[in-house]
Design a protein around this motif. Structure first.
Motif, short mmCIF file in Angstrom:
data_model
loop_
_atom_site.label_atom_id
_atom_site.label_comp_id
_atom_site.label_asym_id
_atom_site.label_seq_id
_atom_site.Cartn_x
_atom_site.Cartn_y
_atom_site.Cartn_z
N GLN A 1 1.21 3.61 -5.09
CA GLN A 1 0.72 4.65 -5.99
C GLN A 1 0.51 5.93 -5.19
O GLN A 1 0.28 5.89 -3.99
N PHE A 2 0.57 7.05 -5.89
CA PHE A 2 0.37 8.35 -5.25
C PHE A 2 -0.71 9.12 -6.00
O PHE A 2 -0.95 8.89 -7.18
N ALA A 3 -1.33 10.06 -5.30
CA ALA A 3 -2.30 10.97 -5.90
C ALA A 3 -1.89 12.39 -5.53
O ALA A 3 -1.39 12.63 -4.42
N GLU A 4 -2.08 13.31 -6.46
CA GLU A 4 -1.86 14.72 -6.19
C GLU A 4 -3.15 15.28 -5.59
O GLU A 4 -4.21 15.16 -6.19
N VAL A 5 -3.04 15.86 -4.40
CA VAL A 5 -4.21 16.38 -3.70
C VAL A 5 -3.98 17.86 -3.42
O VAL A 5 -2.94 18.24 -2.87
N THR A 6 -4.94 18.68 -3.81
CA THR A 6 -4.86 20.12 -3.58
C THR A 6 -5.81 20.49 -2.44
O THR A 6 -6.98 20.13 -2.47
#
Length: 130
Positions: free
Chosen positions: A97-102
């Motif tokens: 799984q991936f997460a969008e991180v800003t």
């Protein structure tokens, strides 16, 4: 105007979905995120992570190695999760799984005018031109 530039980056990072603390020869799982890759695979709080796919877990700093190894893999790629659970070696299958991180940072602008540099330096040091 102030010789500073605001830089914002959006990154897609592989996530396991656990919080860990230091362990003896691995990383001790402190908590598991519901719906995360590790939780869906069956990892529990109290497990000692030993290996995540091709990444051997030596200590609590395994996350960067995991993210680097799996960054280019597609969502759903399967990998083994090996833990020590109450003295027994348990192998599970996780799905990537991936997460969008800003992330945002303030940097000096190399193209800033002399006036902007003076303003920036004044802001950063509290110095005033008299």
């Amino acid at each position: 105007l102030t010789g500073l530039a605001l830089i914002t980056r959006n990154d897609r990072l592989a996530r396991l979905g656990v919080s860990t603390t230091g362990g003896d020869g691995g990383a001790l799982v402190a908590s598991v995120v519901a719906g995360g890759s590790a939780g869906d695979a069956g990892v529990r709080a109290g497990d000692l992570l030993l290996q995540i796919g091709e990444v051997e877990v030596q200590d609590n700093d395994f996350g960067a190695l995991f993210r680097a190894r799996y960054a280019a893999e597609p969502t759903g790629t399967e990998y083994e999760i090996i833990v020590d659970r109450d003295g027994a070696r348990v192998t599970m299958t996780g799905a990537l799984q991936f997460a969008e991180v800003t992330t945002t940072e303030l940097r000096e602008d190399p193209a800033a005018s002399e006036k902007a540099v003076r303003i920036r330096n004044g802001i950063l040091t509290g110095a005033r031109k008299r």
